[in-house]
Scaffold this motif. Structure first.
Motif, PDB file in Angstrom:
ATOM      1  N   CYS A  36     -13.404 -15.662 -14.652  1.00  0.00           N
ATOM      2  CA  CYS A  36     -13.130 -14.535 -13.759  1.00  0.00           C
ATOM      3  C   CYS A  36     -14.364 -14.208 -12.928  1.00  0.00           C
ATOM      4  CB  CYS A  36     -12.727 -13.303 -14.562  1.00  0.00           C
ATOM      5  SG  CYS A  36     -11.318 -13.572 -15.635  1.00  0.00           S
ATOM      6  N   ASP A  37     -14.126 -13.573 -11.786  1.00  0.00           N
ATOM      7  CA  ASP A  37     -15.208 -13.086 -10.937  1.00  0.00           C
ATOM      8  C   ASP A  37     -15.440 -11.623 -11.297  1.00  0.00           C
ATOM      9  OD1 ASP A  37     -17.038 -12.469  -9.010  1.00  0.00           O
ATOM     10  OD2 ASP A  37     -15.754 -12.969  -7.306  1.00  0.00           O
ATOM     11  N   TYR A  38     -16.689 -11.283 -11.570  1.00  0.00           N
ATOM     12  CA  TYR A  38     -17.005  -9.910 -11.972  1.00  0.00           C
ATOM     13  C   TYR A  38     -17.890  -9.195 -10.969  1.00  0.00           C
ATOM     14  CZ  TYR A  38     -21.623 -11.531 -13.380  1.00  0.00           C
ATOM     15  OH  TYR A  38     -22.887 -12.045 -13.387  1.00  0.00           O
ATOM     16  N   LEU A  41     -18.700  -5.205 -10.590  1.00  0.00           N
ATOM     17  CA  LEU A  41     -18.510  -4.434 -11.824  1.00  0.00           C
ATOM     18  C   LEU A  41     -19.870  -3.989 -12.352  1.00  0.00           C
ATOM     19  CD1 LEU A  41     -15.829  -6.406 -13.867  1.00  0.00           C
ATOM     20  CD2 LEU A  41     -15.533  -4.316 -12.565  1.00  0.00           C
ATOM     21  N   ILE A  46     -18.159  -3.907 -17.786  1.00  0.00           N
ATOM     22  CA  ILE A  46     -18.209  -5.164 -18.540  1.00  0.00           C
ATOM     23  C   ILE A  46     -18.228  -4.882 -20.034  1.00  0.00           C
ATOM     24  CG2 ILE A  46     -19.630  -7.194 -19.039  1.00  0.00           C
ATOM     25  CD1 ILE A  46     -20.394  -7.218 -16.072  1.00  0.00           C
ATOM     26  N   LEU A  49     -14.759  -4.205 -21.146  1.00  0.00           N
ATOM     27  CA  LEU A  49     -14.029  -5.464 -21.339  1.00  0.00           C
ATOM     28  C   LEU A  49     -14.370  -6.073 -22.690  1.00  0.00           C
ATOM     29  CD1 LEU A  49     -12.276  -7.853 -20.393  1.00  0.00           C
ATOM     30  CD2 LEU A  49     -14.297  -8.745 -19.230  1.00  0.00           C
ATOM     31  N   VAL A  62     -21.261 -13.732 -19.709  1.00  0.00           N
ATOM     32  CA  VAL A  62     -21.694 -14.200 -18.403  1.00  0.00           C
ATOM     33  C   VAL A  62     -22.652 -15.348 -18.691  1.00  0.00           C
ATOM     34  CG1 VAL A  62     -22.936 -13.627 -16.296  1.00  0.00           C
ATOM     35  CG2 VAL A  62     -21.475 -11.920 -17.386  1.00  0.00           C
ATOM     36  N   ILE A  87     -17.611 -14.787 -15.152  1.00  0.00           N
ATOM     37  CA  ILE A  87     -17.666 -14.304 -16.524  1.00  0.00           C
ATOM     38  C   ILE A  87     -16.611 -15.102 -17.278  1.00  0.00           C
ATOM     39  CG2 ILE A  87     -16.069 -12.371 -16.153  1.00  0.00           C
ATOM     40  CD1 ILE A  87     -17.915 -10.770 -18.114  1.00  0.00           C
ATOM     41  N   ASN A 108      -9.319  -2.643 -12.961  1.00  0.00           N
ATOM     42  CA  ASN A 108     -10.598  -2.902 -12.288  1.00  0.00           C
ATOM     43  C   ASN A 108     -10.379  -3.866 -11.124  1.00  0.00           C
ATOM     44  OD1 ASN A 108     -12.757  -1.615 -14.115  1.00  0.00           O
ATOM     45  ND2 ASN A 108     -11.405  -2.693 -15.524  1.00  0.00           N
ATOM     46  N   ASN A 110     -12.281  -4.995  -8.870  1.00  0.00           N
ATOM     47  CA  ASN A 110     -13.366  -5.950  -8.621  1.00  0.00           C
ATOM     48  C   ASN A 110     -13.343  -7.127  -9.586  1.00  0.00           C
ATOM     49  OD1 ASN A 110     -14.382  -4.463  -6.515  1.00  0.00           O
ATOM     50  ND2 ASN A 110     -15.796  -3.315  -7.801  1.00  0.00           N
ATOM     51  N   PHE A 111     -12.558  -7.038 -10.626  1.00  0.00           N
ATOM     52  CA  PHE A 111     -12.446  -8.095 -11.630  1.00  0.00           C
ATOM     53  C   PHE A 111     -11.292  -9.007 -11.206  1.00  0.00           C
ATOM     54  CE2 PHE A 111     -10.971  -9.736 -15.773  1.00  0.00           C
ATOM     55  CZ  PHE A 111     -12.157 -10.225 -16.267  1.00  0.00           C
TER      56      PHE A 111
END
Length: 170
Positions: A36-38, A41, A46, A49, A62, A87, A108, A110-111
């Motif tokens: 995934c792109d974090y 965040l 994080i 999560l 990460v 991540i 979220n 942005n996730f």
């Protein structure tokens, strides 16, 4: 061992090799791995999560793309594009991994789910979403048990109704 990311101290070659070996073993033993792109965040998100993943025995890290790529190749996971900030979320139960990731992505924006590896094949974000909507093993067992119990329950209800009717007549 800390994961080699960010502005932490530089790892030696042997430390990197040890990290890659342990990561390879974890990837081999997992049935689901999602990238995934974090970006965007904060640390608190994080950590949220990680906290939601911990009860399901799911790991969230990460990791530098080069190290993760080597570990995935060693584990037999290929064709996952590793670009930009990533991540990694993985665990033994692929449905639990997809559920944790999809639930977190809903709250979220942005996730972003990029791709994954589930059941021995590379899957895209849409497939991860679809897998997250499937019932888990425990939910399926519950459904099966309720189906098996339905005839017994109905028979018991019928007997109770017959008993009540006979008492009413008497």
């Amino acid at each position: 061992m800390k994961s080699p990311v960010g502005k932490e101290k530089k790892l030696t070659r042997t430390e990197k090799a040890e990290f890659i070996n342990s990561l390879t073993e974890e990837f081999k033993s997992s049935d689901g791995l999602i990238v995934c792109d974090y970006k965007g965040l904060n640390t608190k998100a994080i950590e949220a999560l990680r906290n939601s993943a911990r009860p399901e025995d799911i790991k969230v890290k990460v990791i530098k793309n080069t190290l993760a790529g080597i570990a995935m190749k060693n584990a037999g996971i290929e064709d996952l594009a590793l670009k930009d900030t990533n991540i990694f979320v993985w665990g033994a139960d692929q449905l639990a991994v997809t559920k944790v990731v999809a639930t977190f992505a809903k709250t979220n924006p942005n996730f972003v789910i990029k791709s994954g590896f589930a059941g021995g094949v590379v899957v895209d974000a849409a497939k991860v979403e679809a897998l997250s909507k499937m019932p888990s093993r425990n939910e399926l067992i519950g459904m099966l048990l309720s189906t098996w119990m339905a005839p017994i329950t109905n028979f018991t209800i019928g007997l109770d109704a017959l008993r009540a009717k006979k008492e009413e007549v008497a």
